[in-house]
Design an enzyme around this catalytic site. Structure first.
Site, PDB file in Angstrom:
ATOM      1  N   ASP A 142       0.870  -1.165  -0.155  1.00 34.83           N
ATOM      2  CA  ASP A 142       0.016  -0.032  -0.202  1.00 34.83           C
ATOM      3  C   ASP A 142       1.026   1.241  -0.016  1.00 34.83           C
ATOM      4  O   ASP A 142       1.841   1.211   0.697  1.00 34.83           O
ATOM      5  CB  ASP A 142      -0.979  -0.008   1.130  1.00 34.83           C
ATOM      6  CG  ASP A 142      -2.134   0.867   1.268  1.00 34.83           C
ATOM      7  OD1 ASP A 142      -2.290   1.566  -0.012  1.00 34.83           O
ATOM      8  OD2 ASP A 142      -2.740   1.070   2.136  1.00 34.83           O
ATOM      9  N   LEU A 197      12.002 -19.941  -4.964  1.00 38.66           N
ATOM     10  CA  LEU A 197      11.009 -19.039  -4.548  1.00 38.66           C
ATOM     11  C   LEU A 197       9.734 -19.185  -5.209  1.00 38.66           C
ATOM     12  O   LEU A 197       9.643 -19.073  -6.287  1.00 38.66           O
ATOM     13  CB  LEU A 197      11.349 -17.540  -4.794  1.00 38.66           C
ATOM     14  CG  LEU A 197      10.232 -16.564  -4.282  1.00 38.66           C
ATOM     15  CD1 LEU A 197      10.016 -16.603  -2.485  1.00 38.66           C
ATOM     16  CD2 LEU A 197      10.728 -15.167  -4.632  1.00 38.66           C
ATOM     17  N   TRP A 212     -11.806  -2.714  -7.987  1.00 42.81           N
ATOM     18  CA  TRP A 212     -12.502  -2.143  -9.604  1.00 42.81           C
ATOM     19  C   TRP A 212     -13.264  -0.819  -9.404  1.00 42.81           C
ATOM     20  O   TRP A 212     -13.773  -0.257 -10.266  1.00 42.81           O
ATOM     21  CB  TRP A 212     -13.551  -3.108  -9.958  1.00 42.81           C
ATOM     22  CG  TRP A 212     -12.995  -4.595 -10.138  1.00 42.81           C
ATOM     23  CD1 TRP A 212     -12.679  -5.873  -9.505  1.00 42.81           C
ATOM     24  CD2 TRP A 212     -12.215  -4.908 -11.628  1.00 42.81           C
ATOM     25  NE1 TRP A 212     -12.430  -6.992 -10.353  1.00 42.81           N
ATOM     26  CE2 TRP A 212     -11.799  -6.445 -11.524  1.00 42.81           C
ATOM     27  CE3 TRP A 212     -11.776  -4.103 -12.686  1.00 42.81           C
ATOM     28  CZ2 TRP A 212     -11.218  -6.863 -12.524  1.00 42.81           C
ATOM     29  CZ3 TRP A 212     -11.147  -4.793 -13.644  1.00 42.81           C
ATOM     30  CH2 TRP A 212     -10.850  -6.162 -13.684  1.00 42.81           C
ATOM     31  N   HIS A 225       2.113   3.647  -9.017  1.00 41.59           N
ATOM     32  CA  HIS A 225       2.364   2.336  -9.485  1.00 41.59           C
ATOM     33  C   HIS A 225       3.215   1.800 -10.170  1.00 41.59           C
ATOM     34  O   HIS A 225       3.880   0.643  -9.810  1.00 41.59           O
ATOM     35  CB  HIS A 225       0.826   1.943 -10.254  1.00 41.59           C
ATOM     36  CG  HIS A 225      -0.380   2.301  -9.425  1.00 41.59           C
ATOM     37  ND1 HIS A 225      -0.519   1.820  -7.928  1.00 41.59           N
ATOM     38  CD2 HIS A 225      -1.487   2.914  -9.642  1.00 41.59           C
ATOM     39  CE1 HIS A 225      -1.572   2.156  -7.689  1.00 41.59           C
ATOM     40  NE2 HIS A 225      -2.185   2.863  -8.684  1.00 41.59           N
TER      41      HIS A 225
HETATM   42  C1  FPP Z   1      -1.582   0.203  -3.466  1.00 42.65           C
HETATM   43  O1  FPP Z   1      -1.141   1.553  -3.679  1.00 42.65           O
HETATM   44  C2  FPP Z   1      -1.027  -0.365  -4.569  1.00 42.65           C
HETATM   45  C3  FPP Z   1      -2.231  -1.045  -5.572  1.00 42.65           C
HETATM   46  C4  FPP Z   1      -3.487  -1.362  -5.307  1.00 42.65           C
HETATM   47  C5  FPP Z   1      -1.800  -1.490  -6.876  1.00 42.65           C
HETATM   48  C6  FPP Z   1      -0.910  -2.561  -7.491  1.00 42.65           C
HETATM   49  C7  FPP Z   1       0.482  -2.712  -6.887  1.00 42.65           C
HETATM   50  C8  FPP Z   1       1.505  -2.493  -7.723  1.00 42.65           C
HETATM   51  C9  FPP Z   1       1.428  -1.825  -9.027  1.00 42.65           C
HETATM   52  C10 FPP Z   1       2.951  -2.759  -7.254  1.00 42.65           C
HETATM   53  C11 FPP Z   1       3.350  -4.314  -7.663  1.00 42.65           C
HETATM   54  C12 FPP Z   1       2.700  -5.016  -8.681  1.00 42.65           C
HETATM   55  C13 FPP Z   1       3.043  -6.342  -9.054  1.00 42.65           C
HETATM   56  C14 FPP Z   1       2.318  -6.887 -10.368  1.00 42.65           C
HETATM   57  C15 FPP Z   1       3.637  -7.064  -8.153  1.00 42.65           C
HETATM   58  P1  FPP Z   1      -2.505   2.506  -3.326  1.00 42.65           P
HETATM   59  O2  FPP Z   1      -2.951   3.078  -4.807  1.00 42.65           O
HETATM   60  O3  FPP Z   1      -3.356   1.950  -2.788  1.00 42.65           O
HETATM   61  O4  FPP Z   1      -1.734   3.739  -2.799  1.00 42.65           O
HETATM   62  P2  FPP Z   1      -2.471   4.956  -1.865  1.00 42.65           P
HETATM   63  O5  FPP Z   1      -3.016   4.187  -0.624  1.00 42.65           O
HETATM   64  O6  FPP Z   1      -1.538   5.700  -1.397  1.00 42.65           O
HETATM   65  O7  FPP Z   1      -3.533   5.416  -2.518  1.00 42.65           O
END
Ligand code: FPP
Length: 246
Positions: free
Chosen positions: A18, A129, A67, A35
């Site tokens: 997060d 892993l 979503w 991201h």
């Molecule tokens: C959380 O930050 C991130 C996500 C929900 C997006 C997915 C994660 C990644 C792109 C990193 C790694 C990916 C892979 C494929 C291993 P947020 O957007 O919730 O951040 P915020 O809480 O600061 O808004």
């Protein structure tokens, strides 16, 4: 990390990554830049897990609830997953990583589904892993689909549904072939499980850090593992039974 004995290294680490959005916003950049940085952080953490000899790593990349984000952000994330997968799979295989996706794939774009299946096939022979990436995953979905399959199986075997045990149900969950996580990490300051591996986290040690995911690297993972190594895991027993301090 150097002071942590090999027997105190968690076998399975599960992470809610997060803080990408806030990392970007703090720099007046679009959230998608955060991201992209998040993918780089994931790459570094995978490498660190191989180095620390952690055997299983499960990353929450996209939840069933994600979503609900603005459609532009959702499609940017899907594009990012697709491009990262294509770009990284070779290096992952070279490091001995076996990649597996968990979650409801049917709702994902066809091209992404194909690439996911291809990456799983390409890395199927690896075992250094076990990397699980949760995409369109929800812990309640996992339990519900396991319950459906377990009941179906009991009926087919002519067993009464009442005889179904937790162990049998566990055999139908998304990570049935892997040990439960020992250590759960959430970055970004929130202290929630957010419908991640609800069944599998039953006895996990929980570790929360304010560090935003793009800033979470090998040193930060080392701190989490060192913290884990100092905890006493009792699994319902008393501290005398497990032979530790009170
Ligand atoms: C959380 O930050 C991130 C996500 C929900 C997006 C997915 C994660 C990644 C792109 C990193 C790694 C990916 C892979 C494929 C291993 P947020 O957007 O919730 O951040 P915020 O809480 O600061 O808004």
């Amino acid at each position: 990390m150097s002071e942590v004995g090999a027997d105190k290294i968690p076998t399975h680490v599960a992470i809610v990554m997060d803080g990408n959005g806030r990392w970007a916003q703090a720099r007046h950049l679009p959230r998608t830049v955060g991201h992209r940085k998040g993918v780089e952080a994931a790459r570094a953490i995978i490498k660190a897990c191989v180095k620390f000899e952690i055997k299983h790593l499960t990353l929450f990349a996209f939840s069933s609830e994600n979503w609900r984000r603005p459609s532009g952000e959702v499609s940017a994330l899907m594009e990012l997953f697709l491009s990262a997968l294509k770009r990284e799979i070779k290096a992952l295989v070279e490091q001995g990583v076996r990649l597996q996706f968990i979650g409801e794939r049917e709702a994902l774009n066809e091209k992404l589904q194909q690439e996911m299946a291809r990456a799983e096939e390409q890395s199927a022979g690896q075992s250094r892993l076990y990397l699980n990436i949760a995409v369109n995953y929800g812990g309640r979905w996992d339990i519900a689909q396991a319950a459906q399959l377990a009941v179906k199986d009991a009926i087919e075997r002519g067993e009464p549904v009442e005889s179904l045990t937790p162990e049998q149900l566990a055999g139908f969950t998304a990570l049935a072939d892997q040990p439960d996580p020992d250590l759960f990490i959430r970055t970004g300051g929130e202290q929630r499980i957010s419908n991640f591996l609800l069944w599998q986290l039953a006895y996990a040690e929980l570790y929360f850090t304010d560090t935003l995911w793009p800033d979470f690297g090998e040193a930060e993972l080392g701190q989490a593992v060192a913290d884990f190594s100092r905890r006493q895991r009792r699994f319902g027993m008393t501290s005398e039974q497990v032979g530790g301090r009170v």
